[in-house]
Design an enzyme around this catalytic site. Sequence first.
Site, PDB file in Angstrom:
ATOM      1  N   PRO A  49      -3.815  -0.485  18.824  1.00 15.07           N
ATOM      2  CA  PRO A  49      -3.556  -0.852  17.423  1.00 15.07           C
ATOM      3  C   PRO A  49      -3.685   0.294  16.421  1.00 15.07           C
ATOM      4  CG  PRO A  49      -5.657  -1.742  18.178  1.00 15.07           C
ATOM      5  CD  PRO A  49      -5.022  -1.133  19.369  1.00 15.07           C
TER       6      PRO A  49
ATOM      7  N   HIS B  60       0.849  -1.196   0.000  1.00 12.50           N
ATOM      8  CA  HIS B  60       0.000   0.000   0.000  1.00 12.50           C
ATOM      9  C   HIS B  60       0.879   1.239   0.000  1.00 12.50           C
ATOM     10  CE1 HIS B  60      -4.221  -1.506   1.429  1.00 12.50           C
ATOM     11  NE2 HIS B  60      -3.770  -2.124   0.362  1.00 12.50           N
TER      12      HIS B  60
ATOM     13  N   TYR C 230      -8.858   5.321   8.191  1.00 14.18           N
ATOM     14  CA  TYR C 230      -8.974   5.592   9.631  1.00 14.18           C
ATOM     15  C   TYR C 230      -9.999   6.706   9.765  1.00 14.18           C
ATOM     16  CZ  TYR C 230      -4.686   2.915  10.437  1.00 14.18           C
ATOM     17  OH  TYR C 230      -3.747   1.915  10.525  1.00 14.18           O
TER      18      TYR C 230
ATOM     19  N   TYR D 271       4.343   6.100  10.333  1.00 11.36           N
ATOM     20  CA  TYR D 271       3.485   4.978   9.970  1.00 11.36           C
ATOM     21  C   TYR D 271       4.264   3.905   9.216  1.00 11.36           C
ATOM     22  CZ  TYR D 271      -0.822   2.506   8.851  1.00 11.36           C
ATOM     23  OH  TYR D 271      -1.819   1.551   8.773  1.00 11.36           O
TER      24      TYR D 271
ATOM     25  N   LYS E 102       1.360  -0.782  15.121  1.00 10.88           N
ATOM     26  CA  LYS E 102       2.749  -0.922  15.540  1.00 10.88           C
ATOM     27  C   LYS E 102       3.076  -2.193  16.334  1.00 10.88           C
ATOM     28  CE  LYS E 102       4.547   2.668  13.703  1.00 10.88           C
ATOM     29  NZ  LYS E 102       4.201   2.224  12.359  1.00 10.88           N
TER      30      LYS E 102
HETATM   31  C1  LIG Z   1      -6.798  -8.892  19.813  1.00  7.64           C
HETATM   32  C2  LIG Z   1      -5.510  -8.288  19.294  1.00  7.64           C
HETATM   33  C3  LIG Z   1      -5.533  -7.550  18.107  1.00  7.64           C
HETATM   34  C4  LIG Z   1      -4.351  -6.985  17.619  1.00  7.64           C
HETATM   35  N1  LIG Z   1      -4.392  -6.242  16.489  1.00  7.64           N
HETATM   36  C5  LIG Z   1      -3.253  -5.690  16.029  1.00  7.64           C
HETATM   37  C6  LIG Z   1      -3.240  -4.896  14.863  1.00  7.64           C
HETATM   38  O1  LIG Z   1      -4.273  -4.677  14.236  1.00  7.64           O
HETATM   39  N2  LIG Z   1      -2.055  -4.349  14.461  1.00  7.64           N
HETATM   40  C7  LIG Z   1      -0.874  -4.583  15.148  1.00  7.64           C
HETATM   41  O2  LIG Z   1       0.196  -4.118  14.730  1.00  7.64           O
HETATM   42  N3  LIG Z   1      -0.876  -5.322  16.255  1.00  7.64           N
HETATM   43  C8  LIG Z   1      -2.024  -5.878  16.702  1.00  7.64           C
HETATM   44  N4  LIG Z   1      -1.997  -6.605  17.815  1.00  7.64           N
HETATM   45  C9  LIG Z   1      -0.722  -6.767  18.472  1.00  7.64           C
HETATM   46  C10 LIG Z   1       0.082  -7.877  17.837  1.00  7.64           C
HETATM   47  O3  LIG Z   1      -0.748  -8.959  17.523  1.00  7.64           O
HETATM   48  C11 LIG Z   1       1.155  -8.255  18.855  1.00  7.64           C
HETATM   49  O4  LIG Z   1       1.959  -7.125  19.051  1.00  7.64           O
HETATM   50  C12 LIG Z   1       1.997  -9.457  18.425  1.00  7.64           C
HETATM   51  O5  LIG Z   1       1.231 -10.624  18.432  1.00  7.64           O
HETATM   52  C13 LIG Z   1       3.195  -9.594  19.356  1.00  7.64           C
HETATM   53  O6  LIG Z   1       3.828 -10.801  19.099  1.00  7.64           O
HETATM   54  P1  LIG Z   1       4.550 -11.591  20.276  1.00  7.64           P
HETATM   55  O7  LIG Z   1       5.114 -12.804  19.630  1.00  7.64           O
HETATM   56  O8  LIG Z   1       5.472 -10.678  20.994  1.00  7.64           O
HETATM   57  O9  LIG Z   1       3.421 -11.960  21.313  1.00  7.64           O
HETATM   58  P2  LIG Z   1       2.118 -12.989  21.149  1.00  7.64           P
HETATM   59  O10 LIG Z   1       1.638 -12.895  19.759  1.00  7.64           O
HETATM   60  O11 LIG Z   1       1.266 -12.633  22.274  1.00  7.64           O
HETATM   61  O12 LIG Z   1       2.794 -14.393  21.343  1.00  7.64           O
HETATM   62  C14 LIG Z   1       3.173 -14.849  22.610  1.00  7.64           C
HETATM   63  C15 LIG Z   1       3.114 -16.358  22.611  1.00  7.64           C
HETATM   64  O13 LIG Z   1       3.577 -16.834  23.874  1.00  7.64           O
HETATM   65  C16 LIG Z   1       2.715 -17.871  24.314  1.00  7.64           C
HETATM   66  N5  LIG Z   1       2.795 -17.917  25.788  1.00  7.64           N
HETATM   67  C17 LIG Z   1       2.227 -17.074  26.674  1.00  7.64           C
HETATM   68  N6  LIG Z   1       2.541 -17.427  27.927  1.00  7.64           N
HETATM   69  C18 LIG Z   1       3.326 -18.515  27.828  1.00  7.64           C
HETATM   70  C19 LIG Z   1       3.954 -19.331  28.784  1.00  7.64           C
HETATM   71  N7  LIG Z   1       3.830 -19.083  30.085  1.00  7.64           N
HETATM   72  N8  LIG Z   1       4.676 -20.371  28.361  1.00  7.64           N
HETATM   73  C20 LIG Z   1       4.823 -20.625  27.024  1.00  7.64           C
HETATM   74  N9  LIG Z   1       4.229 -19.876  26.073  1.00  7.64           N
HETATM   75  C21 LIG Z   1       3.499 -18.843  26.471  1.00  7.64           C
HETATM   76  C22 LIG Z   1       1.354 -17.502  23.774  1.00  7.64           C
HETATM   77  O14 LIG Z   1       0.506 -18.642  23.653  1.00  7.64           O
HETATM   78  C23 LIG Z   1       1.703 -16.891  22.431  1.00  7.64           C
HETATM   79  O15 LIG Z   1       1.683 -17.823  21.378  1.00  7.64           O
HETATM   80  C24 LIG Z   1      -3.141  -7.171  18.328  1.00  7.64           C
HETATM   81  C25 LIG Z   1      -3.138  -7.909  19.508  1.00  7.64           C
HETATM   82  C26 LIG Z   1      -4.295  -8.466  19.998  1.00  7.64           C
HETATM   83  C27 LIG Z   1      -4.244  -9.250  21.286  1.00  7.64           C
END
Ligand SMILES: Cc1cc2nc3c(=O)[nH]c(=O)nc-3n(C[C@H](O)[C@H](O)[C@H](O)COP(=O)(O)OP(=O)(O)OC[C@H]3O[C@@H](n4cnc5c(N)ncnc54)[C@H](O)[C@@H]3O)c2cc1C
Length: 389
Positions: free
Chosen positions: A292, A72, A200, A384, A296
């Site tokens: 969100p 985009h 947005y 952005y 980011k």
């Molecule tokens: C509902 C929702 C909507 C979102 N929408 C957006 C969006 O539109 N745009 C955007 O940029 N970001 C969005 N985000 C944020 C984005 O999804 C996260 O920033 C991203 O997933 C971060 O990745 P991560 O791997 O750090 O954490 P996570 O994706 O949270 O992964 C963490 C992993 O660790 C595992 N875990 C947790 N505790 C334990 C444990 N004790 N032992 C072993 N494993 C464990 C979990 O099961 C999970 O698989 C959204 C988040 C949510 C919750």
Amino acid sequence: MDTQVVIIGGGPSGLLLSQVLNRAGIATVVLERSSRAHVLSRIRAGVLEWGSVELLREAGIGARMDAQGLPHDGTYLTDGDRMVHIDFKALTGRRVMIYGQTEVTEDLYAAQDAMGTTVLHGVEDVVIEDLDAAQASVSFTVEGARRTLTCAYVAGCDGFHGVSRKTIPEAKRQEFERVYPFGWLGILSRTPPVHDELIYANSEHGFALASMRNPNLVRYYVQVPLSDKVEDWSDDRFWTEFKRRIPAQAAAALVTGPSIEKSIAPLRSFVSEPLRWGRLLLLGDAAHIVPPTGAKGLNLAFSDVHYASEALIAALTHGSTAGIDGYSARALQRIWKAMRFSWQMTTMLHQFEGEDSFAAQMRRATLAHLADSETAQKDLAENYIGLPY
Ligand SMILES: Cc1cc2nc3c(=O)[nH]c(=O)nc-3n(C[C@H](O)[C@H](O)[C@H](O)COP(=O)(O)OP(=O)(O)OC[C@H]3O[C@@H](n4cnc5c(N)ncnc54)[C@H](O)[C@@H]3O)c2cc1C
């Protein structure tokens, strides 16, 4: 040692870190609480900064993204029916890529399988110890048996509710938080997008976002009070509300259909410092959460992977620990700037319960300024598309 790096969490940050480290010849074990199917069913982010796109390509998982992702060149911010176009390409020379977090995670799992790395699912009761000793240890239960792994470093990639951050003594942690008084109700629907770029929308009825995953899969959101439940929102109610919040031009192009996923996410800004404690490094949502609005969350998780992988590779291949020592400060510099941008976008576009009439005028004036000032547009575009690593 049993392995060089134990990675807690098999979400996007844990899997990408494992991918980058294994390609550099560093052995990892990923411990994930949920099943792979559950991780892949979570509908979350959809916008990749160009830095994330390049990082994924360098990690050897760019092929499907490049074939199926939608680059985009810009986005729209709207005030009622007034649409302000932010042309990323013209203003910064860069763009973003629409490619869902689910797809990125699927590509990462496939690449991990192909490399034969170890990813354990169904892991429970993780305990991290010996972070100030010559080697760290991580104990956990899997398939009913208690196991312990020793390692040089532990990467806490286990999201906001994980155990890693809480392993740092409370007295040594500083937490910064802003909880917003609303959430986002999001639906996924197999319908064509109202526009070929994201919208947005600031409206007198509240915020809405018209996003997408592919040419026949939309992700649309409306701002809702925190007290609302998903059950309060039939598909019909959602479409009616969404339609009156987006500009008339986009509303005229709206195609409705059944939702295939519907959820409410609360909005918060959160940072926990430091990101490193002895042999533990925190990455992604384990250390910080953004609302969100600025797209980011996933991108910040990936910039953490960039900094952490550089530090770990230097430590484990050349014995240089300067990167590990500097990881927290280096990553936090970029995190705080993304925090500021996400907070600013959220404040600029949402109605706050109980706000006065002045607040609505400030939102309108900010958008009017953005419409008229190339400097303001450039500032938004630069943030952005993603600040440099
Ligand atoms: C509902 C929702 C909507 C979102 N929408 C957006 C969006 O539109 N745009 C955007 O940029 N970001 C969005 N985000 C944020 C984005 O999804 C996260 O920033 C991203 O997933 C971060 O990745 P991560 O791997 O750090 O954490 P996570 O994706 O949270 O992964 C963490 C992993 O660790 C595992 N875990 C947790 N505790 C334990 C444990 N004790 N032992 C072993 N494993 C464990 C979990 O099961 C999970 O698989 C959204 C988040 C949510 C919750």
